[in-house]
Write a protein that holds these residues in place. Sequence first.
Motif, PDB file in Angstrom:
ATOM      1  N   LEU A  61      -6.723  -6.163   7.969  1.00 13.92           N
ATOM      2  CA  LEU A  61      -6.302  -5.185   6.977  1.00 13.92           C
ATOM      3  C   LEU A  61      -6.046  -3.837   7.621  1.00 13.92           C
ATOM      4  CD1 LEU A  61      -8.675  -5.976   4.006  1.00 13.92           C
ATOM      5  CD2 LEU A  61      -6.216  -6.271   4.064  1.00 13.92           C
ATOM      6  N   SER A  62      -6.843  -3.485   8.634  1.00  9.54           N
ATOM      7  CA  SER A  62      -6.653  -2.208   9.311  1.00  9.54           C
ATOM      8  C   SER A  62      -5.319  -2.172  10.034  1.00  9.54           C
ATOM      9  CB  SER A  62      -7.805  -1.966  10.290  1.00  9.54           C
ATOM     10  OG  SER A  62      -9.030  -1.844   9.596  1.00  9.54           O
ATOM     11  N   VAL A  63      -4.910  -3.311  10.608  1.00  4.24           N
ATOM     12  CA  VAL A  63      -3.595  -3.387  11.224  1.00  4.24           C
ATOM     13  C   VAL A  63      -2.519  -3.143  10.182  1.00  4.24           C
ATOM     14  CG1 VAL A  63      -1.947  -4.924  12.349  1.00  4.24           C
ATOM     15  CG2 VAL A  63      -4.333  -4.908  13.077  1.00  4.24           C
ATOM     16  N   ARG A  64      -2.680  -3.791   9.028  1.00  3.49           N
ATOM     17  CA  ARG A  64      -1.742  -3.596   7.915  1.00  3.49           C
ATOM     18  C   ARG A  64      -1.679  -2.131   7.534  1.00  3.49           C
ATOM     19  NH1 ARG A  64      -3.177  -6.320   2.070  1.00  3.49           N
ATOM     20  NH2 ARG A  64      -1.662  -5.246   0.786  1.00  3.49           N
ATOM     21  N   ARG A  65      -2.838  -1.490   7.551  1.00  2.00           N
ATOM     22  CA  ARG A  65      -2.878  -0.080   7.174  1.00  2.00           C
ATOM     23  C   ARG A  65      -2.160   0.786   8.189  1.00  2.00           C
ATOM     24  NH1 ARG A  65      -8.456   3.221   5.793  1.00  2.00           N
ATOM     25  NH2 ARG A  65      -7.471   5.065   4.920  1.00  2.00           N
ATOM     26  N   ARG A  66      -2.362   0.507   9.478  1.00  2.00           N
ATOM     27  CA  ARG A  66      -1.727   1.316  10.517  1.00  2.00           C
ATOM     28  C   ARG A  66      -0.209   1.191  10.477  1.00  2.00           C
ATOM     29  NH1 ARG A  66      -6.173  -0.527  13.593  1.00  2.00           N
ATOM     30  NH2 ARG A  66      -4.901  -2.143  14.576  1.00  2.00           N
ATOM     31  N   LEU A  67       0.265   0.007  10.120  1.00  2.00           N
ATOM     32  CA  LEU A  67       1.703  -0.187  10.041  1.00  2.00           C
ATOM     33  C   LEU A  67       2.351   0.681   8.971  1.00  2.00           C
ATOM     34  CD1 LEU A  67       1.903  -4.068  10.444  1.00  2.00           C
ATOM     35  CD2 LEU A  67       2.552  -2.343  12.128  1.00  2.00           C
ATOM     36  N   LEU A  68       1.533   1.095   7.974  1.00  2.00           N
ATOM     37  CA  LEU A  68       2.067   1.897   6.881  1.00  2.00           C
ATOM     38  C   LEU A  68       1.879   3.397   7.070  1.00  2.00           C
ATOM     39  CD1 LEU A  68       0.856  -0.234   3.867  1.00  2.00           C
ATOM     40  CD2 LEU A  68       3.208   0.134   4.543  1.00  2.00           C
ATOM     41  N   LEU A  69       1.152   3.785   8.119  1.00  2.00           N
ATOM     42  CA  LEU A  69       0.767   5.193   8.232  1.00  2.00           C
ATOM     43  C   LEU A  69       1.975   6.127   8.266  1.00  2.00           C
ATOM     44  CD1 LEU A  69      -2.301   5.202  10.639  1.00  2.00           C
ATOM     45  CD2 LEU A  69      -2.230   5.677   8.187  1.00  2.00           C
ATOM     46  N   GLY A  70       3.033   5.720   8.974  1.00  2.00           N
ATOM     47  CA  GLY A  70       4.201   6.590   9.053  1.00  2.00           C
ATOM     48  C   GLY A  70       4.787   6.872   7.698  1.00  2.00           C
ATOM     49  N   ALA A  71       4.935   5.821   6.890  1.00  2.00           N
ATOM     50  CA  ALA A  71       5.502   5.998   5.557  1.00  2.00           C
ATOM     51  C   ALA A  71       4.551   6.749   4.652  1.00  2.00           C
ATOM     52  CB  ALA A  71       5.839   4.637   4.953  1.00  2.00           C
ATOM     53  N   LEU A  72       3.257   6.467   4.771  1.00  2.00           N
ATOM     54  CA  LEU A  72       2.284   7.105   3.892  1.00  2.00           C
ATOM     55  C   LEU A  72       2.097   8.579   4.221  1.00  2.00           C
ATOM     56  CD1 LEU A  72      -0.496   4.402   3.604  1.00  2.00           C
ATOM     57  CD2 LEU A  72       1.236   4.997   1.942  1.00  2.00           C
ATOM     58  N   ALA A  73       2.267   8.927   5.491  1.00  2.00           N
ATOM     59  CA  ALA A  73       2.061  10.321   5.880  1.00  2.00           C
ATOM     60  C   ALA A  73       2.952  11.253   5.081  1.00  2.00           C
ATOM     61  CB  ALA A  73       2.325  10.493   7.376  1.00  2.00           C
ATOM     62  N   TRP A  74       4.185  10.825   4.848  1.00  2.00           N
ATOM     63  CA  TRP A  74       5.082  11.676   4.065  1.00  2.00           C
ATOM     64  C   TRP A  74       4.650  11.715   2.611  1.00  2.00           C
ATOM     65  CZ3 TRP A  74       8.120  11.208  -0.197  1.00  2.00           C
ATOM     66  CH2 TRP A  74       8.938  12.302  -0.460  1.00  2.00           C
ATOM     67  N   SER A  75       4.354  10.543   2.039  1.00  2.00           N
ATOM     68  CA  SER A  75       4.082  10.506   0.604  1.00  2.00           C
ATOM     69  C   SER A  75       2.763  11.159   0.258  1.00  2.00           C
ATOM     70  CB  SER A  75       4.099   9.065   0.092  1.00  2.00           C
ATOM     71  OG  SER A  75       3.121   8.299   0.721  1.00  2.00           O
ATOM     72  N   VAL A  76       1.800  11.151   1.185  1.00  2.00           N
ATOM     73  CA  VAL A  76       0.503  11.760   0.896  1.00  2.00           C
ATOM     74  C   VAL A  76       0.496  13.234   1.255  1.00  2.00           C
ATOM     75  CG1 VAL A  76      -1.950  11.701   1.419  1.00  2.00           C
ATOM     76  CG2 VAL A  76      -0.673   9.577   1.285  1.00  2.00           C
TER      77      VAL A  76
ATOM     78  N   GLY B 278     -16.236   1.074   4.127  1.00  2.00           N
ATOM     79  CA  GLY B 278     -15.453   0.896   5.336  1.00  2.00           C
ATOM     80  C   GLY B 278     -14.099   1.564   5.228  1.00  2.00           C
ATOM     81  N   PRO B 279     -13.308   1.537   6.302  1.00  2.00           N
ATOM     82  CA  PRO B 279     -12.011   2.218   6.307  1.00  2.00           C
ATOM     83  C   PRO B 279     -11.006   1.628   5.330  1.00  2.00           C
ATOM     84  CG  PRO B 279     -12.257   0.863   8.267  1.00  2.00           C
ATOM     85  CD  PRO B 279     -13.596   0.901   7.606  1.00  2.00           C
ATOM     86  N   ASP B 280     -11.204   0.372   4.926  1.00  2.00           N
ATOM     87  CA  ASP B 280     -10.276  -0.253   3.994  1.00  2.00           C
ATOM     88  C   ASP B 280     -10.751  -0.202   2.546  1.00  2.00           C
ATOM     89  OD1 ASP B 280      -8.233  -1.205   5.881  1.00  2.00           O
ATOM     90  OD2 ASP B 280      -9.854  -2.451   6.643  1.00  2.00           O
ATOM     91  N   ASP B 281     -11.882   0.443   2.304  1.00  2.00           N
ATOM     92  CA  ASP B 281     -12.435   0.525   0.945  1.00  2.00           C
ATOM     93  C   ASP B 281     -11.843   1.745   0.240  1.00  2.00           C
ATOM     94  OD1 ASP B 281     -13.896  -1.747   1.468  1.00  2.00           O
ATOM     95  OD2 ASP B 281     -15.653  -0.638   2.139  1.00  2.00           O
ATOM     96  N   VAL B 282     -10.557   1.642  -0.026  1.00  2.00           N
ATOM     97  CA  VAL B 282      -9.778   2.778  -0.503  1.00  2.00           C
ATOM     98  C   VAL B 282      -9.525   2.680  -2.005  1.00  2.00           C
ATOM     99  CG1 VAL B 282      -8.649   3.120   1.721  1.00  2.00           C
ATOM    100  CG2 VAL B 282      -7.633   1.551   0.058  1.00  2.00           C
ATOM    101  N   LEU B 283      -9.023   3.772  -2.534  1.00  2.00           N
ATOM    102  CA  LEU B 283      -8.606   3.815  -3.937  1.00  2.00           C
ATOM    103  C   LEU B 283      -7.652   2.664  -4.222  1.00  2.00           C
ATOM    104  CD1 LEU B 283      -8.509   5.679  -6.583  1.00  2.00           C
ATOM    105  CD2 LEU B 283      -6.369   6.541  -5.608  1.00  2.00           C
ATOM    106  N   ASN B 284      -7.970   1.852  -5.223  1.00  2.00           N
ATOM    107  CA  ASN B 284      -7.078   0.765  -5.629  1.00  2.00           C
ATOM    108  C   ASN B 284      -7.591   0.173  -6.931  1.00  2.00           C
ATOM    109  OD1 ASN B 284      -4.646  -0.691  -4.790  1.00  2.00           O
ATOM    110  ND2 ASN B 284      -5.948  -2.492  -4.923  1.00  2.00           N
TER     111      ASN B 284
ATOM    112  N   LYS C  80     -11.743  -0.281  -3.781  1.00  2.00           N
ATOM    113  CA  LYS C  80     -12.318  -1.471  -3.164  1.00  2.00           C
ATOM    114  C   LYS C  80     -13.768  -1.197  -2.743  1.00  2.00           C
ATOM    115  CE  LYS C  80      -7.735  -2.527  -1.252  1.00  2.00           C
ATOM    116  NZ  LYS C  80      -7.397  -3.754  -1.977  1.00  2.00           N
ATOM    117  N   HIS C  81     -14.676  -2.018  -3.278  1.00  2.00           N
ATOM    118  CA  HIS C  81     -16.113  -1.898  -3.007  1.00  2.00           C
ATOM    119  C   HIS C  81     -16.724  -0.603  -3.529  1.00  2.00           C
ATOM    120  CE1 HIS C  81     -15.514  -4.862   0.581  1.00  2.00           C
ATOM    121  NE2 HIS C  81     -15.770  -5.518  -0.537  1.00  2.00           N
TER     122      HIS C  81
END
Length: 266
Positions: A6-21, A227-233, A249-250
Amino acid sequence: MKKSTLSVRRRLLLGALAWSVGGFGAAEAAIPVYAFMVKHAYPHDTGAFTQGLFIKDGVLYESTGLKGQSSIRRVQLETGRVLQKKEVPAEFFGEGIAAVGDDIVGLTWTSKVGFVYDAKTFDVKRKFSYEGEGWGLTSNGKQVFMSDGSPAIRVLDPKTLAEVRRIRVSADGKPIAGLNELEWVDGQIYANVWGSNVIARIDPANGNVLGWIDLTGLADPAWKGMGPDDVLNGIAWDAVHRRLFVTGKHWPKLFEIELVERTGRR
């Protein structure tokens, strides 16, 4: 699925998320930003890796993820107690759910398989297939909307669950990736932007972001075991009583919140 994946999945999105966040500041001056006020906090199962959330007929439903831990649940809102539970087969990573007629439709992440459950018994009525990944799901009673982590929201036929078209989501012309859990709220689609504290309010007619909900500070950094993947969702809208609920999550809490538009738009 291990959290490292999941962390890999998250890193792949960081570029796109950086702008939106972080970039919905000067570039997004015309788009309103909403803060929040917590009205109530309810217990939430910390074992739930929340993927989907909705309220129907005053009852809270939730789906959870991770292979071997995925489920759909009927939950008592006030106590967080799980009243009914259906385990998803261990080979699947559960994702979003939505009420569609008398059924509950659920996605899986990378298996390209979805399930249609009887809303009362949670028995599997049938399976369906789709290309790519399954993330979030919601319905307005006439159409079903599905996210796949990209800037596109798929529109599905509620009877066949076949894809009809796609909505391209953007803010001031810039695509917004990482769209995750979805909820239909008063004619708009609310979408968690995965890995962030942001919910996008989307016009389903054209995909334009109509507003940002900034939930920074909602999660308590003192919560243990996060954990790092226990984010708003997780977004649930009680249309009858006009109540908006969010969790993560959690997370140990599910929050009823009220939106407050900021006087100074960022």
